[in-house]
Design a protein around this motif. Structure first.
Motif, short mmCIF file in Angstrom:
data_model
loop_
_atom_site.label_atom_id
_atom_site.label_comp_id
_atom_site.label_asym_id
_atom_site.label_seq_id
_atom_site.Cartn_x
_atom_site.Cartn_y
_atom_site.Cartn_z
N HIS C 92 0.68 -0.94 0.05
CA HIS C 92 -0.02 0.20 0.09
C HIS C 92 0.59 1.43 0.35
N LEU C 349 0.89 12.76 6.30
CA LEU C 349 -0.09 12.67 7.63
C LEU C 349 -0.28 12.79 8.80
N ALA C 353 -1.39 17.00 8.22
CA ALA C 353 -2.97 17.27 7.49
C ALA C 353 -3.32 17.08 8.93
N PRO C 355 -6.75 15.91 9.08
CA PRO C 355 -7.49 14.58 8.02
C PRO C 355 -9.76 15.61 8.28
N PRO C 403 -12.82 18.31 3.16
CA PRO C 403 -11.45 17.18 4.18
C PRO C 403 -11.24 17.41 3.63
N GLY C 405 -9.00 15.43 4.10
CA GLY C 405 -8.71 13.67 4.05
C GLY C 405 -9.01 13.26 2.80
N MET C 406 -9.49 13.86 2.79
CA MET C 406 -10.72 12.98 1.09
C MET C 406 -9.36 13.45 0.60
N LEU C 407 -8.57 14.19 -0.36
CA LEU C 407 -7.37 14.50 -1.08
C LEU C 407 -6.84 12.91 -1.21
N SER C 408 -6.53 13.23 -2.62
CA SER C 408 -4.96 12.32 -2.62
C SER C 408 -3.78 12.40 -1.91
#
Ligand SMILES: Nc1ncnc2c1ncn2[C@@H]1O[C@H](COP(=O)(O)OP(=O)(O)OP(=O)(O)O)[C@@H](O)[C@H]1O
Ligand SMILES: Nc1ncnc2c1ncn2[C@@H]1O[C@H](COP(=O)(O)OP(=O)(O)OP(=O)(O)O)[C@@H](O)[C@H]1O
Ligand SMILES: [Mg+2]
Ligand SMILES: [Mg+2]
Lengths: 338, 316, 513, 304
Positions: C92, C349, C353, C355, C403, C405-408
């Motif tokens: 991942h 992250l 961020a 998020p 938000p 956190g929704m972005l790539s």
């Protein structure tokens, strides 16, 4: 607006589900189901007196909910609202009794302010431990609840005891220290306005000041907040202390507006209810406002079932839990569909 | 007081034995909660669950007179409550704090409701026989330890035995590994094909059973009767024992012992000192727990996913 | 599997896969086909849908529509378990590791070999052998939290192949590796492919694709735009497929104007590390106005500690740090930030961020202590308005209110960069400390970020660029420092840039000599 | 109104199935209801914080007699009484002054505990006597002092240890305290606990020693026949019958004392020598008759 309607619909449905559960409960206990619902609504909303009592009940619930909610926005769990309510009540009672002879009308607001400070000071213990020693605040706040109860027991049965009452309660505070009533007959006091003002204040601070922004950032990602230059330890401490101050205000109001003395058992678990309210209200002041109102109705209404249909108090507790679970159920089902 | 008198007071074997008797329910409930929390599910309803267990155990014992039946019934009851918790926390992904608090309120109410339905309003308190002490042959004669550890009731032995068993399970077995993973990063566990949901349900069920046993312990081993405040905050303490124990069984045991010891000691102290108000002594266990925690705790982190519902496709 | 399959057999086919998240359409009938024994690259801009598509394949996401074929037969993959059963393994992009568990535990979890006891020793031998065979040696006993990103990457790969795979998906595996490590990985993959493994390889580094992959599928905005043979295409062609236009190369760094004002002085700085050993020892350097100073080094040699000491997140155990002539050694992060010291953290992250807060709020973070408008108030409208420009200029795929956190990943990085540059713009000693700022970014965004950094130096600010990408350093920096085991072992002027030499210094060759 | 049934409500602090204080109040309410043909209703587990609201609800629904079972409701009654002059309130406190529509039931525990102190002083072999209560209430302090006085007057060699365990109803705390007392050699425990007392008997059973226990409120003898000596019984049925009777007759204020001889009695005595039992009963009668005056010391503990 659509959202608000959906929220209302949600609660209405939850109440319907719970009402059904309640009906089964009442029927099992061989009570009169319809009568039960009539009193439920009537006692909490239907009469001026009932409504006043609902508002009185809402006051500590709202303030407690705000206290928990504020801490939650900063990423912390304040499970110590009960203790902080006691601390606020103790502080307010303390000054009121100490200044018994000073018949100055400023005493009441002064006692309230001291109560607020009392709650804040009591919350400062977990706040400092959390901020600079990273000691788990849940642990400390829960433990301090027990400490506060024993402290109250000491004061109410010891130095401040009203010997004539024969119970764990203190002497009456002087008249000058009493907050005004709205209606003597209905028994409503001004506390609800202080609570509502606090809700507005909390909203303003969280959503309209940069400090509030820092609190929210902290709650979202502490590390990122620190990296961005926020003094996270100070914000942590401040938010927990502020949370305690709100609870302290609740305690001060209970003393100066309602009981006019410190009582062991002043908070019958408001702290626990406050957590429920804060989480149900998604830690937003408006949500907390709605949830605390609903909770006050629920508590007052379900309590009245004892009187009207002879439901045991324990069944009322079961009923309350069922209502909240139904809300959660409806909420979950709705968000799954969305 | 002289130094030797203080030592005699602190090391009084009877005091230590009493401590262990009182620590056992904290250990049992603490371990139950620990299993749940390690899997990522927070259960703040321990107090209510224990109350139900206490009522069910007592009533079953009263009506049937079988100890095992009483314990089993109590555990079945809390298992039911645990499944409710699991359903809301795991399946519905509700806020776990709320569900737990509901269980607390629900359990508190249900316990006395059951008692009222079965016993009704009387002025005689029905009682049952409490668990006898079992002296372990040979070991019971060992000085100090014999009195303290080896002349306890069966459930104390069980509680003590569970600590290493659980510690071993968590660290040395596959199941334990997965359990810890579920509490730390459920998605990671999911990506390797382990059913996070089933695992968490399992943990919640096991936790429920242990909490049930802890609740049953109170009437069956300590009081022989049920009263409404019987749990008396011990469910909350069990929750604290888990935090104090940094989510490790051994340390949780230490926490339970510390708490129970200070509590027991405080009743002794109440007899030797009159200078201190009793309430200050009563605060002692709580204050000591905080002070010790401050020394021990720093930096210990809860399981990272504790209290967070796991949703496979959610990024937040 | 009977006999090594030939290169032309189709192993996997994804057909018209669609997936949406709320209003975002992540995949719109995307698909491609992978052959047995092939290394198949998947390319596309940040947010194109690569990760989403692979998550569908590995059972983590449930596609709204579409079909998956394995070896010519339709396959039902509803759960990660199904994917594992079909011998599909995925590495991942954002590691799915469990930090407090050891590397070994992370590798074997879910396939512990026995239902009851863990039998660590036996398992360790097996995993160590596997690691040795493919050159992924890591300390198996160490908790993953204690490992550097490169080692974590290895653990993640080991975890996938430990399960036994016929199809291995690697989502940007080389972003955290040194070029040498990346090379080694790709060579290993080639060996594995020659034994019949099919590899899906996601990367933003086109030279890796051209040099090591057989074919490449390009995605754009949730669709597959085409599949090409790596041998029959060019970098330009691929980039154009990805973004539909040509990208200009970054201008070389500006000729440095003569200005001796020192922005940052790091004087004999020592930072304590694990186990009493210093993580940084006696580091000494300075950055002047208009200067881009690079820091090269193999991951885990003290970069993170040095950077955090400079920005104030880590206590310095010796020496001093000066910012614009002022001693800031013990100054709080926020006060350094107020002087214009901006930080682009490596762990976007974890360290950067918020998020669940909006893009606009994330852009405001840090700046909120400096922006003058409105005193201590916080005006959502002003924040949304203020976000409009960066969202447009940085081409952030999202709106001011999404938000974060929704972005790539790439888009999150853009937000962090926009924010850092805004901070630098507010202080009188503008200095950007950037740690691997282009990691995981697509070609266009990478170029964009680099241009931004160069611009800072052009506007007489300073840049401290810590990067594991040597090309990037050599392209942008005026000087390159080399860090080895916490010590700065070289300070090279641009005339002395030489990849081979720097690589030698990074591995401590000079120290040994 | 004429022809309409009088309605009486009771507000209780705990659950009525407690087999103790609340059950007594509840039974008294039912009994009074039957005696005077009143319509009765009750609310149990009412926190002090909720008492006012609950009382108001009753008043609004036409209840004209509202009884508060427990002294903690004093404030509530004081507050409501002037506002609702047509309602009669009953409280159970130590207060000496009551408004014109309030009856106070004053429990003279100390007078009943004096004979219990005599019992303990005469029974103890170790000369160590324990007193255990929950909350340090004035009532209990005066009871403790009465026990002490009795011991000093009957058996000066005997020593009295006391403890407040913080909760009237927590049997676990009570058990630990009792165990500590027994560990110190106490062989008579005078308890002033409610449900907590079941913890005391368990402690006795667990100790295996011949310790005897006295209780109050209800007779717990059957639950531990070998342990209980006697109990100071409070007859709320009688107290409420008398008070409500007076109210119905139009006497709306007054003081009612529950004391030896009135709404208070000693349960049958077990487990101690018969002559001791006789002497205890004699002392009890003396107190009832006013021949023995027990001082009521509320404000400080006189036990050294
Ligand atoms: N779980 C999710 N919830 C909401 N949106 C998502 C989710 N996963 C992906 N998206 C959205 O889907 C789109 C595609 O994202 P994806 O991660 O697949 O891009 P990518 O091609 O892997 O980009 P990158 O190169 O930056 O990794 C993005 O707009 C992203 O915001
Ligand atoms: N009170 C405020 N509430 C919310 N956001 C604000 C507030 N003040 C400023 N901002 C945000 O911060 C950004 C920078 O603010 P600042 O006041 O520094 O404006 P500026 O355009 O950079 O002007 P200046 O040249 O004075 O620095 C704004 O674009 C806005 O997004
Ligand atoms: Mg991706
Ligand atoms: Mg500006």
């Amino acid at each position: 607006m659509r959202n608000a309607l959906a929220e209302i619909a949600k609660y209405a449905f939850a109440f319907a589900v719970a009402a059904l559960a309640g009906a089964v409960l009442v029927a099992v206990m061989r009570g009169d189901v319809l009568g039960a619902y009539r009193t439920f609504v009537w006692s909490s909303l239907g009469t001026a007196g009932g409504f006043a009592q609902t508002l009185n009940k809402m006051c500590p619930l709202l303030l407690g909910g705000l206290a928990v909610g504020l801490a939650l926005r900063g990423g912390y769990f304040n499970i110590g609202v009960d203790g902080q309510i006691y601390a606020g009540a103790i502080a307010a009672t303390g000054v009121a009794l100490a200044l018994e002879t000073v018949a100055n009308p400023a005493l009441a607001p002064f006692a309230v302010v001291v109560g607020v400070l009392g709650g804040a000071a009591f919350a400062a213990i977990p706040a400092v431990l959390r901020a600079w020693w990273s000691v788990n605040e849940i642990f400390v706040t829960v433990m301090l609840n027990f400490v506060a109860v024993f402290l109250t027991e000491y004061l109410t049965t010891g130095p401040w005891n009203d010997v004539m009452a024969g119970e764990a309660i203190t002497r009456l505070i002087p008249d000058a220290a009493k907050l005004p009533m709205l209606s003597v007959r209905a028994g409503s006091h001004v506390g609800i306005f202080l609570a509502l003002a606090s809700a507005v204040l909390v909203w303003l601070v969280l959503e309209r000041t940069r400090w509030g922004f820092e609190v929210r950032a902290l709650g979202d990602n502490e590390r990122a907040a620190r990296v961005a230059g926020i003094r996270t330890a100070w914000v942590t401490a401040a938010v927990l202390v502020a949370s305690g101050a709100l609870a302290g205000l609740a305690g001060a109001i209970e003393v100066t507006a309602l009981h006019h003395r410190l009582i062991l058992g002043l908070t019958p678990g408001y702290g626990i209810m406050a957590i429920l309210i804060a989480v149900l209200g998604k830690a937003r002041p408006l949500g907390i406002l709605a949830a605390s109102f609903a909770m006050a109705i629920l508590l007052v209404g379900s309590d009245s079932l004892q009187r009207s249909v002879g439901l045991p108090a324990s069944a009322a507790l079961v009923f309350q839990a069922l209502i909240v679970l139904s809300v959660l159920f409806v909420d979950a089902k709705r968000s799954v569909r969305a | 007081m002289s130094a030797s008198a203080v030592v005699t007071l602190l090391l009084d074997p009877e005091l230590w034995r009493l401590m262990l008797t009182m620590a056992a329910p904290l250990v049992l409930a603490g371990l139950g909660e620990l299993v749940m929390e390690r899997s990522g599910v927070l259960n703040v309803g321990v107090e209510g669950m224990m109350a139900v267990a206490a009522a069910v155990a007592f009533l079953t014992m009263l009506k049937t007179g079988t100890l095992l039946g009483a314990a089993a019934a109590a555990m079945a009851a809390t298992l039911g409550l645990a499944v409710v918790l699991g359903y809301f926390a795991i399946t519905l992904r509700s806020a776990q704090l709320t569900v737990g608090l509901c269980l607390f309120v629900f359990g508190t109410g249900l316990a006395s409701l059951l008692y009222r339905l079965v016993i009704g309003v009387t002025t005689a308190t029905p009682t049952v026989q409490t668990l006898p002490r079992l002296a372990v042959p040979g070991l019971a004669e060992v000085p100090f330890l014999g009195t303290v550890v080896f002349t306890q009731n069966a459930l104390v032995y069980l509680a003590l035995a569970l600590v290493p068993v659980l510690a071993f399970l968590l660290v040395e077995t596959s199941l334990g590994l997965r359990l810890r993973a579920a509490g730390e990063n459920p998605r990671a566990l999911d990506t390797v094909g382990v059913n996070v949901r089933a695992l968490r349900y399992g943990a919640v069920a096991v936790g429920g059973l242990l909490i049930g046993l802890a609740g049953a312990y109170l009437p069956l081993a300590v009081t022989g009767a049920y009263s409404d405040g019987i749990v008396g905050g011990r469910g909350w303490i069990a929750l604290m024992v888990v935090i104090f124990g940094r989510w490790q069984p051994g340390w949780a045991l230490v926490g339970a012992i510390l708490f129970a010891y200070t509590e027991a000691l405080q009743f002794k102290l109440a007899l030797v000192t009159k200078a201190v108000p009793p309430q200050v002594l009563l605060m002692l266990p709580y204050v000591v727990a905080i002070v010790v925690l401050v020394r021990l705790y720093q930096g210990a982190e809860p399981p990272r996913a504790l209290g967070l519902p796991y949703e496979r496709e959610s990024r937040l | 599997m009977s006999g090594p399959p030939t290169r032309s057999t189709e192993r996997l086919r994804l057909e018209a896969i669609s997936k949406r998240f709320g209003a975002t359409i992540a995949l719109a009938e995307a698909g491609f086909e992978v052959r047995a024994g092939e290394i198949h690259a998947l390319l596309g801009e940040n947010g194109a849908g690569k990760t989403t598509l692979m998550n569908v394949l590995s059972g983590l996401y449930h596609a709204d529509a579409g079909r998956i074929w394995l070896d010519g037969r339709p396959a039902e993959i509803a759960e990660p378990r199904d994917a594992i059963r079909h011998r599909i393994g995925m590495v991942h992009q954002h590691f799915e590791l469990i930090p407090p568990l050891t590397a070994l535990e992370n590798v074997i979890i879910g396939q512990e070999g026995s239902t009851l006891l863990l039998r660590r020793e036996r398992q360790a031998r097996g995993v160590a052998a596997l690691a040795a065979r493919f050159g992924f040696e890591v300390d198996l006993r160490a908790p993953v939290a204690a490992l550097g990103l490169a080692d974590q990457q290895k653990v993640e790969i080991l975890k996938a192949i430990f399960r036994g795979v016929d199809i291995l998906i690697l989502d940007e595996p080389t972003t955290v590796l040194t070029p040498q490590e990346a090379d080694a990985l790709l060579r290993t993959l080639r060996t594995m492919a020659s034994e019949g493994l099919s590899v899906v390889f996601i990367s933003h580094k086109i030279h890796e694709v051209l040099g090591h992959c057989d074919r490449a599928t390009v995605m754009r905005a949730g669709r597959s735009v085409g599949t090409v043979d790596a041998s029959a295409t060019t970098e330009q062609a691929l980039v154009e497929m990805m973004i539909g236009e040509r990208v200009a190369r970054t201008a070389a760094p500006a000729e440095r104007e003569v200005d001796d004002t020192v922005l940052l002085r790091v004087d004999d700085v020592t930072v304590a590390g694990r186990g009493g050993l210093p993580a940084v020892s006696h580091a000494r350097f300075s950055i002047g106005r208009g200067e881009v100073v690079g820091l090269a080094g193999v991951d885990g040699n003290g970069q993170r500690e040095l950077v955090e000491a400079i920005v104030g997140l880590r206590r310095v155990t010796g020496g001093r740090v000066e910012l614009g002539g002022r001693n800031v050694t013990t100054t709080a992060v926020g006060d350094r930030l107020a002087q214009g010291l901006a930080y682009i953290p490596e762990d976007r992250l974890g360290d950067g961020a918020l998020p669940s807060m909006s893009v606009a709020e994330n852009l405001f973070l840090g700046v909120h202590r400096l922006a003058r408008g409105g005193g201590l108030t916080y005006r959502p409208a002003a924040i949304r308005a203020g976000a409009a420009a960066p969202v447009r200029d940085y081409a952030i795929r999202g709106t001011a209110t999404t938000p974060l956190g929704m972005l790539s990943g790439g888009n999150i990085q853009k937000v962090l960069i926009a924010r850092a540059l805004a901070v630098a713009g507010h202080g009188d000693t503008p200095l950007v400390v950037a740690h691997n700022p282009t990691r995981g970014l697509d070609v266009r965004t990478t170029e964009f970020v680099r241009r931004c950094l160069v611009d800072v130096s052009r506007r007489r600010g300073g840049v401290f660029l810590v990067s594991s990408d040597l090309d990037e350093l050599m392209q942008l920096a005026h000087r390159i420092l080399v860090l080895f085991r916490g010590a700065i072992v070289a300070d090279l002027p641009s005339t002395a840039f030489d990849a081979y030499e720097i690589g030698r210094l990074m591995t401590g060759a000079a120290a040994r000599a | 109104a004429v022809g309409q049934q009088q309605k009486m409500a009771m507000i209780l602090p705990g659950p009525v199935e407690d087999g103790d204080f609340n059950a007594l109040g509840y039974n008294a309410l039912k009994e009074v209801g039957k005696t005077y043909k009143l319509e009765t209703s009750h609310s149990e587990r009412v926190a002090v914080a909720d008492a006012e609201r609950v009382a108001r609800e009753y008043i609004n629904s036409g209840y004209r007699i509202v009884a508060f079972h427990g002294g903690q409701f004093l404030t509530t009654a004081q507050k409501l009484a002037p506002q609702f002059a047509d309602v009669s309130f009953i409280i159970e406190t130590q207060t000496k002054q009551v408004p014109a529509n309030v009856w106070n039931i004053n429990r003279h525990f100390y007078e009943g505990f004096y004979p219990l102190g005599v019992l303990a002083a005469l029974t103890t072999k170790s000369n160590r006597i324990a007193y255990i209560a929950g909350i340090r209430l004035p009532d209990f302090i005066s009871s403790l002092n009465a026990v002490y006085t009795a011991i000093k007057e009957t058996n000066p060699k005997a020593e009295l240890k006391y403890a407040f365990v913080g909760d009237q109803n927590d049997p676990l705390k009570a058990r630990q305290s009792a165990q500590a007392m027994i560990g110190e050699g106490a062989d008579v425990i005078v308890s002033q606990l409610n449900l907590g007392v079941i913890g005391v008997t368990e402690a006795v059973k667990a100790s295996g020693k011949p310790v005897i226990v006295t209780t109050f409120y209800t007779d717990k003898h059957t639950s531990a026949p070998a342990v209980y000596a006697t109990s100071l019984l409070l007859d709320f049925n009688q107290a409420y019958r008398d008070v409500v009777g007076s109210i119905l007759k139009g006497q709306r204020t007054g003081q009612y004392a529950m004391r030896p001889g009135q709404a208070m009695s000693l349960a049958p005595i077990h487990n101690i020598p018969a002559d001791v039992g006789k002497r205890v009963e004699a002392v009890y009668r003396d107190v009832a008759a006013g021949k023995k005056v027990v001082p009521d010391i509320l404000d400080k503990i006189v036990v050294p």
